[in-house]
Write an enzyme that holds these catalytic residues in place. Structure first.
Site, short mmCIF file in Angstrom:
data_model
loop_
_atom_site.label_atom_id
_atom_site.label_comp_id
_atom_site.label_asym_id
_atom_site.label_seq_id
_atom_site.Cartn_x
_atom_site.Cartn_y
_atom_site.Cartn_z
N CYS A 3 -15.12 47.75 12.33
CA CYS A 3 -15.24 46.29 12.14
C CYS A 3 -16.67 45.80 12.35
O CYS A 3 -16.97 44.62 12.13
CB CYS A 3 -14.30 45.55 13.08
SG CYS A 3 -12.60 46.07 12.93
N CYS A 46 -3.81 36.83 17.39
CA CYS A 46 -4.41 37.89 16.54
C CYS A 46 -5.25 37.29 15.42
O CYS A 46 -4.89 36.24 14.86
CB CYS A 46 -3.33 38.73 15.87
SG CYS A 46 -2.14 39.47 17.00
N SER A 47 -6.33 37.98 15.04
CA SER A 47 -7.00 37.65 13.79
C SER A 47 -6.10 38.14 12.66
O SER A 47 -5.32 39.05 12.84
CB SER A 47 -8.37 38.33 13.73
OG SER A 47 -8.21 39.74 13.80
N LYS A 104 -10.46 34.71 14.28
CA LYS A 104 -9.10 34.18 14.45
C LYS A 104 -8.69 33.23 13.32
O LYS A 104 -7.61 33.37 12.77
CB LYS A 104 -9.00 33.48 15.82
CG LYS A 104 -7.70 32.79 16.10
CD LYS A 104 -6.58 33.81 16.27
CE LYS A 104 -5.20 33.31 15.94
NZ LYS A 104 -4.89 33.14 14.54
N HIS A 149 -10.75 37.78 9.08
CA HIS A 149 -11.47 38.99 9.49
C HIS A 149 -11.35 40.09 8.43
O HIS A 149 -10.63 41.07 8.63
CB HIS A 149 -10.90 39.43 10.85
CG HIS A 149 -11.60 40.60 11.48
ND1 HIS A 149 -12.92 40.92 11.24
CD2 HIS A 149 -11.14 41.54 12.36
CE1 HIS A 149 -13.23 42.01 11.95
NE2 HIS A 149 -12.17 42.41 12.62
N1 COA Z 1 -2.99 34.01 12.63
C1 COA Z 1 -2.36 32.91 12.13
N2 COA Z 1 -1.41 32.97 11.19
C2 COA Z 1 -1.09 34.19 10.71
C3 COA Z 1 -1.70 35.36 11.17
C4 COA Z 1 -2.68 35.24 12.16
N3 COA Z 1 -3.29 36.32 12.64
N4 COA Z 1 -1.19 36.42 10.51
C5 COA Z 1 -0.28 35.93 9.65
N5 COA Z 1 -0.22 34.58 9.77
C6 COA Z 1 0.69 33.66 9.05
C7 COA Z 1 0.71 33.92 7.57
O1 COA Z 1 -0.22 33.11 6.88
C8 COA Z 1 2.14 33.57 7.22
O2 COA Z 1 2.25 32.15 7.13
P1 COA Z 1 3.18 31.46 6.03
O3 COA Z 1 4.58 31.94 6.33
O4 COA Z 1 2.96 30.00 6.25
O5 COA Z 1 2.69 31.95 4.71
C9 COA Z 1 2.93 33.99 8.45
O6 COA Z 1 1.99 33.95 9.54
C10 COA Z 1 3.52 35.38 8.33
O7 COA Z 1 2.53 36.22 7.78
P2 COA Z 1 2.70 37.78 7.62
O8 COA Z 1 1.61 38.25 6.71
O9 COA Z 1 4.11 38.11 7.26
O10 COA Z 1 2.41 38.27 9.09
P3 COA Z 1 2.56 39.74 9.61
O11 COA Z 1 3.63 39.70 10.66
O12 COA Z 1 2.69 40.72 8.51
O13 COA Z 1 1.13 39.98 10.30
C11 COA Z 1 -0.16 40.24 12.29
C12 COA Z 1 0.76 39.32 11.47
C13 COA Z 1 -0.63 39.47 13.50
C14 COA Z 1 0.59 41.49 12.71
C15 COA Z 1 -1.38 40.63 11.38
O14 COA Z 1 -2.08 39.46 11.04
C16 COA Z 1 -2.30 41.61 12.09
O15 COA Z 1 -2.06 42.81 12.07
N6 COA Z 1 -3.41 41.13 12.68
C17 COA Z 1 -4.35 42.00 13.39
C18 COA Z 1 -5.38 42.56 12.44
C19 COA Z 1 -6.27 43.57 13.14
O16 COA Z 1 -5.83 44.39 13.91
N7 COA Z 1 -7.57 43.54 12.84
C20 COA Z 1 -8.52 44.44 13.41
C21 COA Z 1 -8.91 44.00 14.75
S1 COA Z 1 -9.80 45.21 15.67
#
Ligand code: COA
Length: 388
Positions: free
Chosen positions: A87, A210-211, A332, A336
């Site tokens: 990242c 989470c981002s 966030k 990202h």
């Molecule tokens: N913050 C705010 N909203 C989020 C979000 C987040 N991080 N992630 C998803 N959403 C929202 C989506 O826009 C969606 O909204 P909608 O229903 O209005 O369209 C809803 O939440 C569900 O989205 P979805 O894509 O199904 O979520 P998910 O459960 O598949 O993924 C996480 C959510 C948190 C697991 C995913 O964002 C994630 O893995 N984040 C971490 C990424 C990471 O690890 N990066 C590297 C860092 S070192």
């Protein structure tokens, strides 16, 4: 070493960009930066592009040359290099471009960062991101990045009494800032209650800690500072650049609540800039999870170790606080797209220091700091910038 300045910036909107290809994102951010700097292809001495895992996300490697091609520069045969550090790939590319000018080799360099993460499903994206963790000691046992940062959060709560509510304040602040940023993935303010009640991902981190998984690209044009005024009346100088490493896995660290790579990279950058943490006017820090922003403001020396949670609760880091942090919305809320993040942070610093950040403008900003982390802190890059 010669001084180096940013003379142009470009950014795509971050988000789930189904209607744009990997190539289109590169071209959009790159052409904006080149137009902003008022340069042409023949002026560019080198290209550097940061990307963590284009091969896994869009099945395209060899993207250094691809960037030159989609930018329309193939016939100029400009040296084009891809840089990778999970990242932190974007900030590493910035640092490579910076060195190539500081050394006297080049005068003008274009740096980009890109990731298109949504072309694969959510679980595959999680698995690809986990390749930046230690495969033998972390990923093999099922650890993902939300899980790894959840361990850091749990320890921070145990050691320093940090609360889940303090973590939530980070998300609320960054979504409030994202709401003022037209490039952000999420442009809607959220409440403390929404964060506290969000679906649990890896305890204590909920979805709103989470981002997101994001698509996007960012680009900057770097120039030898003594030539920068030929192109812009608002060059922004890089006055400090630091980089450090640490173990890939958490268990090898002295203290899992401290990212020693941040501490060391920041020390180098402060020393070169001849300023300290108290001089910084605003910062973009690597808030891949809410706990990461709390650790970052401690490790960068803005607050004492263990006091990050209460500093955030006291609103020191809001847009009108004494040290605004993540004015762009941070990872966030802005999003990202991992390889793009480090370059996008430099774009935000430049816009703030040029006084062009619109509704999220920090008043009287003099020194901006950008902090980009790879994995859970195995790589860290810190840059400090000032208007010339
Ligand atoms: N913050 C705010 N909203 C989020 C979000 C987040 N991080 N992630 C998803 N959403 C929202 C989506 O826009 C969606 O909204 P909608 O229903 O209005 O369209 C809803 O939440 C569900 O989205 P979805 O894509 O199904 O979520 P998910 O459960 O598949 O993924 C996480 C959510 C948190 C697991 C995913 O964002 C994630 O893995 N984040 C971490 C990424 C990471 O690890 N990066 C590297 C860092 S070192």
């Amino acid at each position: 070493m010669r001084d180096v300045a940013v003379i142009g910036v470009g950014l795509t909107k971050f988000g789930e960009l189904w209607d744009k290809s990997f190539r289109q994102l590169i071209a959009e951010a790159g052409s904006q930066a080149i137009l902003d700097a008022k340069i042409e292809g023949k002026d560019i001495n080198a290209l550097y592009i940061g990307s963590m895992s284009s091969g896994r996300f869009v099945e395209q490697e060899h993207i250094g040359a691809l960037v030159a091609e989609v930018s329309g520069f193939s016939h100029l045969h400009i040296p084009a290099t891809r840089v990778e550090g999970a990242c932190a790939s974007g900030a590493l590319a910035v640092r490579e471009g910076y060195f190539s000018i500081a050394s006297g080799l080049n005068d003008i360099v274009v740096v980009g960062g890109i990731e298109k993460m949504n072309d694969v499903g959510g679980s595959q994206a999680t698995a690809i991101l986990a390749t930046a963790a230690d495969q033998e000691w972390e990923a093999f046992f099922g650890a993902t990045f939300p899980g790894i940062y959840a361990m850091i959060a749990t320890r921070h709560m145990h050691e320093y009494g940090t609360t889940k509510e303090q973590l939530a304040h980070v998300a609320v602040k960054n979504h409030a800032n994202g709401a003022l940023n037209p490039y952000a993935q999420y442009q809607k303010p959220i409440t403390l209650d929404t964060v506290m009640k969000s679906t649990m991902v890896a305890s204590p981190l909920g979805l709103m800690d989470c981002s997101p998984v994001s698509d996007g690209a960012a680009s900057i044009v770097l120039c030898a500072a003594d030539k920068a005024k030929n192109y812009t009346d608002k060059p922004i100088k890089i006055i400090g650049s630091g980089q450090a490493s640490d173990t890939l896995a958490l268990h090898g660290r002295r203290d899992i609540c401290t990212l020693d790579s941040t501490v060391h990279a920041a020390q180098q950058a402060y020393k070169q800039a001849q300023i300290g943490p108290k001089d910084i006017s605003f910062a973009e820090v690597h808030d891949c999870f809410t706990i990461a922003e709390i650790c970052a403001i401690e490790d960068l020396g803005f607050v004492e170790k263990g006091k990050g949670g209460s500093a955030i609760e006291q609103k020191i880091t809001t847009l009108d606080g004494t040290l605004p942090v993540n004015t762009s919305g941070g990872l966030k809320a802005k999003g990202h797209p991992v390889g793009a993040t480090g370059v996008a942070q430099i774009v935000e610093l430049t816009m703030q220091l040029r006084n062009e950040a619109g509704k999220r403008q920090v008043k009287d900003a003099r020194y901006g700091l950008a902090h980009n982390v790879g994995g859970s802190g195995a790589t860290c890059v810190v840059h400090i910038m000032e208007a010339m």
